[in-house]
Scaffold this active site. Structure first.
Site, short mmCIF file in Angstrom:
data_model
loop_
_atom_site.label_atom_id
_atom_site.label_comp_id
_atom_site.label_asym_id
_atom_site.label_seq_id
_atom_site.Cartn_x
_atom_site.Cartn_y
_atom_site.Cartn_z
N GLY A 187 0.76 -1.25 0.00
CA GLY A 187 0.00 0.00 0.00
C GLY A 187 0.79 1.29 0.00
N CYS A 214 -11.08 0.99 -30.18
CA CYS A 214 -12.34 1.59 -30.60
C CYS A 214 -13.22 1.95 -29.41
CB CYS A 214 -13.07 0.63 -31.52
SG CYS A 214 -12.02 0.14 -32.88
N GLU A 215 -12.73 2.79 -28.56
CA GLU A 215 -13.52 3.27 -27.42
C GLU A 215 -13.01 4.65 -27.06
OE1 GLU A 215 -14.37 1.07 -24.02
OE2 GLU A 215 -14.07 -0.88 -24.96
N TYR A 228 1.18 -2.58 -11.99
CA TYR A 228 -0.18 -2.63 -12.51
C TYR A 228 -0.25 -2.12 -13.95
CZ TYR A 228 -0.76 -3.26 -7.55
OH TYR A 228 -0.61 -3.72 -6.27
N ARG A 233 -4.70 1.66 -16.46
CA ARG A 233 -4.93 2.52 -15.30
C ARG A 233 -5.60 3.86 -15.63
NH1 ARG A 233 -1.79 4.30 -12.03
NH2 ARG A 233 -2.83 3.63 -10.15
N PRO A 248 4.82 -4.87 -0.41
CA PRO A 248 4.75 -3.77 -1.36
C PRO A 248 4.75 -4.27 -2.81
CG PRO A 248 7.00 -4.02 -0.58
CD PRO A 248 6.16 -5.01 0.20
N GLY A 249 3.96 -3.64 -3.62
CA GLY A 249 3.99 -3.92 -5.05
C GLY A 249 4.41 -2.64 -5.76
N ARG A 250 3.47 -1.70 -5.77
CA ARG A 250 3.69 -0.43 -6.45
C ARG A 250 4.96 0.27 -5.97
NH1 ARG A 250 -0.87 2.32 -8.16
NH2 ARG A 250 -2.04 1.27 -6.52
N TYR A 277 -9.05 4.04 -13.69
CA TYR A 277 -9.08 4.85 -12.46
C TYR A 277 -8.90 6.34 -12.75
CZ TYR A 277 -7.33 0.26 -10.89
OH TYR A 277 -7.11 -1.08 -10.69
N1 LLP Z 1 -1.19 -7.15 -0.50
C1 LLP Z 1 -2.49 -7.34 -0.83
C2 LLP Z 1 -3.27 -8.31 -0.05
C3 LLP Z 1 -3.07 -6.60 -1.86
O1 LLP Z 1 -4.34 -6.79 -2.17
C4 LLP Z 1 -2.28 -5.67 -2.59
C5 LLP Z 1 -2.86 -4.89 -3.68
C6 LLP Z 1 -0.93 -5.52 -2.23
C7 LLP Z 1 -0.42 -6.27 -1.19
C8 LLP Z 1 0.00 -4.58 -2.94
O2 LLP Z 1 -0.41 -3.26 -2.84
P1 LLP Z 1 0.57 -2.09 -3.29
O3 LLP Z 1 1.79 -2.15 -2.42
O4 LLP Z 1 0.93 -2.33 -4.71
O5 LLP Z 1 -0.22 -0.86 -3.11
N2 LLP Z 1 -4.72 -2.12 -9.87
C9 LLP Z 1 -4.65 -1.06 -8.90
C10 LLP Z 1 -4.04 -1.50 -7.59
C11 LLP Z 1 -4.76 -2.67 -6.94
C12 LLP Z 1 -4.12 -3.14 -5.67
C13 LLP Z 1 -4.72 -4.41 -5.20
N3 LLP Z 1 -4.08 -4.99 -4.06
C14 LLP Z 1 -3.87 0.10 -9.50
O6 LLP Z 1 -3.47 0.02 -10.66
O7 LLP Z 1 -3.72 1.14 -8.87
#
Ligand code: LLP
Length: 419
Positions: A239, A341-342, A370, A312, A274-276, A316
């Site tokens: 997050g 085509c949108e 993402y 994205r 962390p992902g993002r 969003y």
């Molecule tokens: N852990 C869980 C259980 C999650 O559901 C998520 C993200 C993460 C970790 C990683 O979150 P981050 O660190 O990346 O914020 N598609 C959307 C984001 C969806 C996130 C879903 N869950 C976007 O493009 O903004």
């Protein structure tokens, strides 16, 4: 750190010119900087020096096995939400004992695959799931390690689609109810209670929601301790946000400092997902201008990337900075749109951006998370390649799809097959 910099008027990723990759492989393509991925990972990890900790990269953000292998080589684990993501993580060589599995809808097949793979723990989202997990573990003659995902009802103050820790979200188990569920779980023969989990949302730009959630979880952990249920792993999810435009997300150090006080003296391993934060700014989508168009209302840059490549903005309304690959002072205000085509197919809208002419290249920044994982084949567009740059070398970690990839899994039914 940002490895996307201009050198002599040309945009580079580390020591590789983005134009060079375009000339050799065509456009569009995703490009990731190995240096940025490593730096983000180590910065995150090192910020929490005071405690045992494990970083489990959220595979959903960027699942390419080349990227996962790179992070794995640095000691990173994986946060997965499906059997497919487990397959990716293992294939990339991520240590099974560093894998955590979240998700509200794990199937029996996925559960058995993960138990057999001996992952670190399941982040359980319901009691029905817990019962199924117990049953599967007993059938396999094993124990499943679990954390329960707590929904702390904390407002993450982010986009509603990516907010997950509120009472009206589908995720986790309400904080008020979870103690009883832990007691229930601790009595199941196939279950080994080891952790507590929460994930309150994505792209958070303040520390207070993290702090508040951790406090709520810690209170529950202390109560459980009195009942002889010991939590070894506190998994605070992902997050932590990044800068797309002018957001000022907390630094790793600020995040760590916000937790330091509440976690003082606690003997637990912290887990982060962390992902993002690791991948977002380490990647870009490079696209070429196919045409330009002027209507009475607007200027359009029609590029060869589209909403199927980067969803994205359409999904969003999110903002990705647009840079020209050849540095230019000239700007124009308009929309960057793709061939789909949108009308929802835009990558930037009403944007003042560098003015690039037909054949020129744009870099759509902050697309490392993402981006490719949410790409589709909509309009039967082959998915684009992914390139990992490391110093002065680049590596194709996913090739461009070809037309036969589109129809490969499909069949014309026998009754329509003309002899
Ligand atoms: N852990 C869980 C259980 C999650 O559901 C998520 C993200 C993460 C970790 C990683 O979150 P981050 O660190 O990346 O914020 N598609 C959307 C984001 C969806 C996130 C879903 N869950 C976007 O493009 O903004």
């Amino acid at each position: 750190m940002n490895s996307f910099q201009y050198k002599d008027g040309e945009l580079f990723c580390e020591d590789v010119a983005l134009k060079k990759i375009a000339e050799e492989l065509g456009t569009p393509y995703y490009v990731y900087s190995a240096a940025d991925l490593r730096t983000q990972y180590h910065n995150f990890y090192n910020a929490f020096k005071q405690t045992d900790r494990l970083i489990c990269f959220a595979v959903k953000a960027c699942g390419n096995i080349g990227v996962l292998a790179l992070l794995g080589s640095q000691g990173c684990g994986a946060d997965i939400v499906s059997g497919g993501e487990l397959h990716r993580a293992l294939k990339a060589g991520i240590d099974n004992s560093k894998i955590v599995f979240a998700g509200v809808g794990k199937t029996e097949e996925e559960i058995k695959y993960a138990i057999s793979s001996n992952i670190l723990m399941f982040n359980v989202e319901s009691m029905q799931e817990l019962d199924l997990l117990n049953k599967c573990a007993l059938e396999l003659g094993k124990k499943a390690r679990i954390a329960i995902r707590v929904n702390p009802n904390v407002d993450a103050k982010t986009h509603p689609y990516i907010s997950t820790g509120l009472k009206n979200n589908k995720f986790g188990i309400p904080a008020e109810k979870v103690k009883d569920d832990y007691i229930y779980a601790s009595k199941l023969k196939g279950i080994d209670v080891v952790g507590m989990h929460c994930h309150i949302g994505s792209q958070l730009t303040e520390v207070s929601p993290f702090h508040d959630a951790a406090e709520i979880l810690l209170d529950i952990i202390k109560d459980l301790r009195k009942k002889k249920i010991n939590i070894k792993y506190l998994d605070l999810g992902g997050g932590l946000g990044i800068t797309y435009k002018d957001e000022k997300p907390p630094s790793h150090a600020e995040y760590a400092a916000s937790l330091a006080e509440i976690l003082k003296g606690e003997d637990m391993t912290l887990i982060f997902e962390p992902g993002r934060n690791l991948a977002g700014n380490a990647g870009a989508l490079i696209t070429k201008v196919l045409y330009t168009k002027d209507t009475d209302e607007k200027h359009f840059k029609i590029v060869d990337a589209a909403m199927n490549d980067l969803a994205r903005p359409s999904l969003y309304d999110s903002y990705h900075t647009v840079q020209s690959v050849d540095e230019t002072e000239k700007t124009v205000t308009g929309d960057m749109v793709g061939p789909i085509c949108e009308s929802g197919d835009f990558l930037a809208r009403d944007r003042k951006m560098p003015d690039v002419d037909i054949g020129g290249l744009y870099a759509i920044m902050s697309a490392g998370a993402y981006g490719m994982t949410m790409a589709s084949n909509y309009n039967s567009r082959p998915r684009v390649p992914e390139i990992l740059v490391d110093g002065e070398n680049y590596h194709i970690v996913r090739r461009r799809e070809i037309y036969s990839d589109l129809t490969g899994p499909e069949r014309v039914p026998e009754f329509l097959n003309k002899k």
